[in-house]
Design a protein around this motif. Structure first.
Motif, mmCIF file in Angstrom:
data_model
loop_
_atom_site.group_PDB
_atom_site.id
_atom_site.type_symbol
_atom_site.label_atom_id
_atom_site.label_comp_id
_atom_site.label_asym_id
_atom_site.label_seq_id
_atom_site.Cartn_x
_atom_site.Cartn_y
_atom_site.Cartn_z
ATOM 1 N N ARG A 57 -7.787 -10.969 8.002
ATOM 2 C CA ARG A 57 -7.171 -10.925 9.329
ATOM 3 C C ARG A 57 -5.639 -10.967 9.245
ATOM 4 O O ARG A 57 -4.976 -11.735 9.927
ATOM 5 C CB ARG A 57 -7.698 -12.072 10.194
ATOM 6 C CG ARG A 57 -9.196 -11.995 10.467
ATOM 7 C CD ARG A 57 -9.677 -13.158 11.284
ATOM 8 N NE ARG A 57 -9.493 -14.416 10.555
ATOM 9 C CZ ARG A 57 -9.721 -15.630 11.077
ATOM 10 N NH1 ARG A 57 -10.129 -15.740 12.342
ATOM 11 N NH2 ARG A 57 -9.537 -16.706 10.363
ATOM 12 N N ILE A 58 -5.114 -10.074 8.392
ATOM 13 C CA ILE A 58 -3.660 -9.963 8.244
ATOM 14 C C ILE A 58 -3.269 -8.491 8.364
ATOM 15 O O ILE A 58 -4.050 -7.600 8.034
ATOM 16 C CB ILE A 58 -3.169 -10.514 6.889
ATOM 17 C CG1 ILE A 58 -3.837 -9.756 5.724
ATOM 18 C CG2 ILE A 58 -3.433 -12.009 6.785
ATOM 19 C CD1 ILE A 58 -3.259 -10.099 4.364
ATOM 20 N N PRO A 59 -2.051 -8.217 8.845
ATOM 21 C CA PRO A 59 -1.579 -6.830 8.856
ATOM 22 C C PRO A 59 -1.194 -6.405 7.447
ATOM 23 O O PRO A 59 -0.814 -7.237 6.616
ATOM 24 C CB PRO A 59 -0.359 -6.881 9.778
ATOM 25 C CG PRO A 59 0.153 -8.286 9.624
ATOM 26 C CD PRO A 59 -1.068 -9.148 9.423
ATOM 27 N N LEU A 60 -1.287 -5.117 7.178
ATOM 28 C CA LEU A 60 -0.893 -4.624 5.866
ATOM 29 C C LEU A 60 0.613 -4.614 5.705
ATOM 30 O O LEU A 60 1.153 -4.993 4.668
ATOM 31 C CB LEU A 60 -1.462 -3.213 5.654
ATOM 32 C CG LEU A 60 -1.135 -2.533 4.320
ATOM 33 C CD1 LEU A 60 -1.663 -3.355 3.146
ATOM 34 C CD2 LEU A 60 -1.714 -1.128 4.289
ATOM 35 N N ASN A 61 1.315 -4.193 6.746
ATOM 36 C CA ASN A 61 2.771 -4.109 6.674
ATOM 37 C C ASN A 61 3.418 -5.314 7.347
ATOM 38 O O ASN A 61 2.788 -6.019 8.129
ATOM 39 C CB ASN A 61 3.266 -2.830 7.353
ATOM 40 C CG ASN A 61 2.980 -2.859 8.847
ATOM 41 O OD1 ASN A 61 1.824 -2.881 9.261
ATOM 42 N ND2 ASN A 61 4.035 -2.866 9.664
ATOM 43 N N ARG A 62 4.680 -5.521 7.015
ATOM 44 C CA ARG A 62 5.479 -6.528 7.706
ATOM 45 C C ARG A 62 6.714 -5.840 8.281
ATOM 46 O O ARG A 62 7.168 -4.822 7.769
ATOM 47 C CB ARG A 62 5.881 -7.651 6.748
ATOM 48 C CG ARG A 62 4.682 -8.380 6.151
ATOM 49 C CD ARG A 62 5.082 -9.693 5.521
ATOM 50 N NE ARG A 62 5.941 -9.533 4.356
ATOM 51 C CZ ARG A 62 6.270 -10.539 3.541
ATOM 52 N NH1 ARG A 62 5.798 -11.761 3.767
ATOM 53 N NH2 ARG A 62 7.053 -10.339 2.507
ATOM 54 N N VAL A 63 7.264 -6.410 9.347
ATOM 55 C CA VAL A 63 8.364 -5.783 10.070
ATOM 56 C C VAL A 63 9.573 -5.586 9.148
ATOM 57 O O VAL A 63 10.044 -6.533 8.498
ATOM 58 C CB VAL A 63 8.764 -6.639 11.291
ATOM 59 C CG1 VAL A 63 9.974 -6.028 11.991
ATOM 60 C CG2 VAL A 63 7.588 -6.768 12.248
ATOM 61 N N GLY A 64 10.044 -4.354 9.082
ATOM 62 C CA GLY A 64 11.259 -4.056 8.336
ATOM 63 C C GLY A 64 11.105 -4.111 6.831
ATOM 64 O O GLY A 64 12.121 -4.191 6.123
ATOM 65 N N GLU A 65 9.877 -4.059 6.316
ATOM 66 C CA GLU A 65 9.678 -4.177 4.870
ATOM 67 C C GLU A 65 8.641 -3.164 4.406
ATOM 68 O O GLU A 65 7.658 -2.879 5.084
ATOM 69 C CB GLU A 65 9.216 -5.594 4.523
ATOM 70 C CG GLU A 65 9.093 -5.837 3.024
ATOM 71 C CD GLU A 65 8.634 -7.254 2.712
ATOM 72 O OE1 GLU A 65 9.168 -7.863 1.783
ATOM 73 O OE2 GLU A 65 7.721 -7.730 3.416
ATOM 74 N N GLU A 66 8.877 -2.620 3.219
ATOM 75 C CA GLU A 66 7.933 -1.660 2.665
ATOM 76 C C GLU A 66 6.690 -2.380 2.146
ATOM 77 O O GLU A 66 6.701 -3.588 1.898
ATOM 78 C CB GLU A 66 8.577 -0.896 1.507
ATOM 79 C CG GLU A 66 8.907 -1.790 0.305
ATOM 80 C CD GLU A 66 9.583 -1.036 -0.810
ATOM 81 O OE1 GLU A 66 9.841 0.179 -0.637
ATOM 82 O OE2 GLU A 66 9.859 -1.641 -1.855
#
Length: 266
Positions: free
Chosen positions: A155-164
């Motif tokens: 239950r986590i997103p793959l990407n994070r804001v502003g980061e590859e």
């Protein structure tokens, strides 16, 4: 013309097949199974047969099997060993097609996850066509990847804001700069490479073994506190059934300005 379908069947859950995959299965005349040596191969073949029993419908089909060549894992020339393995595998596939397909028929490979992610069958067919096989055409039916299954289960997103987000292998984690790892999906890790980073500050791991299967195991937390547990779990699973398909995310904790929450967490 002989048509080959590369059908992504997901990471191990029969319910993870897409409707497109089911439709592709139902128009296939012959399915090709490449059998690997070693413990655990029977369960891999059994899963494919279960998929056919559940989704092929009443249409008759054939199954043709071939031995997948072994790669020389002891070779100091990694790239050369991979190229040699690929060429030998291409020949096995060509022999299967020639011996088991008639003109106008459709054949298929049921491929783990998605055919475009760490699977060489697409390149094998490109190689065949480049050698002049104008009697062969192929289509790719994408599948759910182990990465998608892993993030969904944790239950986590793959990407994070502003980061590859980096998708890499255990070999790269084992030899690369630990300081360069910030948000990485790690696949094909047969050497517990995450242990090398266990002393890195602010590093979390989201690990999954056989995600989507009855043997699914999920472990998450600070890497320094979970690395030993994960390594022991892998050892136990390998001793029990000979193999484990695992994928994990290594992620450094980030603090948003003015917040104590990790960027991207819900």
């Amino acid at each position: 013309m002989k048509t080959i379908l590369l059908i992504g069947i997901g990471p191990g859950d029969p319910d993870a097949l897409t409707l497109a995959a089911v439709k592709a299965i139902r128009r296939t005349d012959v399915f090709f199974f490449l059998e690997k040596e070693g413990d655990g191969k029977d369960s891999l073949i059994r899963f494919r047969r279960e998929i056919l029993a559940e989704h092929a419908g009443d249409r008759s089909y054939r199954i043709a099997t071939g031995a997948s060549p072994r790669r020389d894992r002891a070779s100091a020339d990694y790239q050369g060993a991979v190229e040699d393995w690929r060429h030998r595998r291409t020949q096995v596939i060509a022999d299967l097609i020639d011996a088991n397909m008639k003109d106008g028929e459709t054949g298929a490979f049921l491929l783990w996850g998605d055919p475009a992610l760490y699977d060489g069958t697409m390149q094998n067919l490109h190689d065949l066509i480049a050698k002049g096989r104008d009697d062969i055409a192929f289509e790719v039916i994408p599948g759910i990847t182990c990465i998608q299954a892993l993030t969904a289960k944790h239950r986590i997103p793959l990407n994070r804001v502003g980061e590859e987000i980096v998708i890499t292998t255990g070999r790269q984690i084992e030899t690369g700069d630990p300081a360069a790892v910030h948000n990485s999906v790690v696949m094909l890790d047969s050497r517990d490479a995450f242990m090398r980073l266990r002393d890195q500050p602010d590093m979390d791991i989201f690990w999954g073994g056989d995600v989507g299967s009855p043997d699914e195991i999920l472990i998450a937390g600070p890497l320094d506190g979970t690395a030993d547990r994960i390594a022991e779990t892998i050892k136990t699973q390998r001793a029990r059934k000979g193999w484990v398909m695992d994928t994990y995310i290594l992620r450094r904790r980030q603090r948003a300005k003015g917040s104590s929450r990790t960027d991207g967490d819900g």
